[in-house]
Design a protein around this motif. Sequence first.
Motif, mmCIF file in Angstrom:
data_model
loop_
_atom_site.group_PDB
_atom_site.id
_atom_site.type_symbol
_atom_site.label_atom_id
_atom_site.label_comp_id
_atom_site.label_asym_id
_atom_site.label_seq_id
_atom_site.Cartn_x
_atom_site.Cartn_y
_atom_site.Cartn_z
ATOM 1 N N TYR A 63 0.879 -1.163 0.000
ATOM 2 C CA TYR A 63 0.000 0.000 0.000
ATOM 3 C C TYR A 63 0.918 1.214 0.000
ATOM 4 C CZ TYR A 63 -3.254 -3.493 1.894
ATOM 5 O OH TYR A 63 -4.006 -4.622 2.097
ATOM 6 N N ASP A 64 0.864 1.997 -1.055
ATOM 7 C CA ASP A 64 1.745 3.150 -1.197
ATOM 8 C C ASP A 64 0.918 4.425 -1.115
ATOM 9 O OD1 ASP A 64 4.038 4.625 -1.589
ATOM 10 O OD2 ASP A 64 4.555 3.718 -3.503
ATOM 11 N N VAL A 65 1.584 5.578 -1.094
ATOM 12 C CA VAL A 65 0.874 6.857 -1.011
ATOM 13 C C VAL A 65 0.282 7.272 -2.355
ATOM 14 C CG1 VAL A 65 2.163 7.718 0.978
ATOM 15 C CG2 VAL A 65 3.006 8.190 -1.316
ATOM 16 N N GLN A 70 -3.785 -0.664 -4.037
ATOM 17 C CA GLN A 70 -2.792 -1.651 -3.604
ATOM 18 C C GLN A 70 -1.990 -2.149 -4.797
ATOM 19 O OE1 GLN A 70 -4.897 -4.879 -1.777
ATOM 20 N NE2 GLN A 70 -5.697 -5.657 -3.684
ATOM 21 N N VAL A 131 7.094 10.277 5.780
ATOM 22 C CA VAL A 131 6.010 9.318 5.611
ATOM 23 C C VAL A 131 6.063 8.318 6.765
ATOM 24 C CG1 VAL A 131 5.887 9.535 3.094
ATOM 25 C CG2 VAL A 131 7.388 7.799 4.116
ATOM 26 N N ARG A 132 4.962 7.610 6.929
ATOM 27 C CA ARG A 132 4.897 6.538 7.931
ATOM 28 C C ARG A 132 5.065 5.220 7.180
ATOM 29 N NH1 ARG A 132 -0.751 8.785 10.246
ATOM 30 N NH2 ARG A 132 -1.279 8.238 8.109
ATOM 31 N N HIS A 150 3.581 -0.842 3.829
ATOM 32 C CA HIS A 150 2.486 0.111 3.977
ATOM 33 C C HIS A 150 3.125 1.476 4.205
ATOM 34 C CE1 HIS A 150 -1.833 0.903 5.278
ATOM 35 N NE2 HIS A 150 -1.225 2.075 5.221
ATOM 36 N N SER A 152 2.282 5.625 4.258
ATOM 37 C CA SER A 152 1.134 6.532 4.318
ATOM 38 C C SER A 152 1.560 7.907 4.803
ATOM 39 C CB SER A 152 0.054 5.960 5.249
ATOM 40 O OG SER A 152 0.521 5.916 6.591
ATOM 41 N N VAL A 153 0.651 8.857 4.593
ATOM 42 C CA VAL A 153 0.778 10.203 5.142
ATOM 43 C C VAL A 153 -0.534 10.524 5.849
ATOM 44 C CG1 VAL A 153 2.448 11.048 3.448
ATOM 45 C CG2 VAL A 153 0.018 11.272 2.983
ATOM 46 N N VAL A 155 -3.914 12.559 6.908
ATOM 47 C CA VAL A 155 -4.891 13.297 6.114
ATOM 48 C C VAL A 155 -5.685 14.223 7.028
ATOM 49 C CG1 VAL A 155 -6.988 13.056 4.705
ATOM 50 C CG2 VAL A 155 -5.094 11.451 4.420
ATOM 51 N N ALA A 162 -4.005 15.457 1.944
ATOM 52 C CA ALA A 162 -2.838 14.876 2.622
ATOM 53 C C ALA A 162 -2.020 15.985 3.264
ATOM 54 C CB ALA A 162 -1.993 14.123 1.616
#
Length: 168
Positions: A63-65, A70, A131-132, A150, A152-153, A155, A162
Amino acid sequence: MKTALRALALFACVAFPFQLIHAQPPAGDEAGVRHWLDVWTKAFEARDVNATMALYSPEVLAYDVVPPLQYNGGEAYRKDWETFYSSFKGPLHTEFRDMHIHASGDLAVMEALELISGTQSSNGQSVNMWVRVTTVLRKVDGRWLDVHDHVSVPVDMDSGKALMDLKP
């Protein structure tokens, strides 16, 4: 002589990532995960998609930003990495903070905040984005391979946008 030196330099550039990827990891689960991360960081900063993908399971789920929702499998994720690397010119840099590694047996989980820094190809602008990241690794034939990423940023729920400028 110059031709021989160029050939030797080219071989060193190609062989070095291969040797790093296939080197025997240090003993101990956490040490092995840290070795995997060191190799991944070198591949990332070199923008080397082959060296990067050698660290992933062919069955990786990511799972990318960026879309799609996916990436299912190594071939799909390879395309994501190719697009990402081509969106930068010059060197890339990454740094990790607040890292936690949980490793036992043939599974490991790593969570961290990751800084990605570089210059965009499209407009020459600098990027410094936190990013996380959560990565799940599985030990296969003595080597750690990434089976799930995974990224993510956060929101802003009111605007739906974002938040790309947060810092740890």
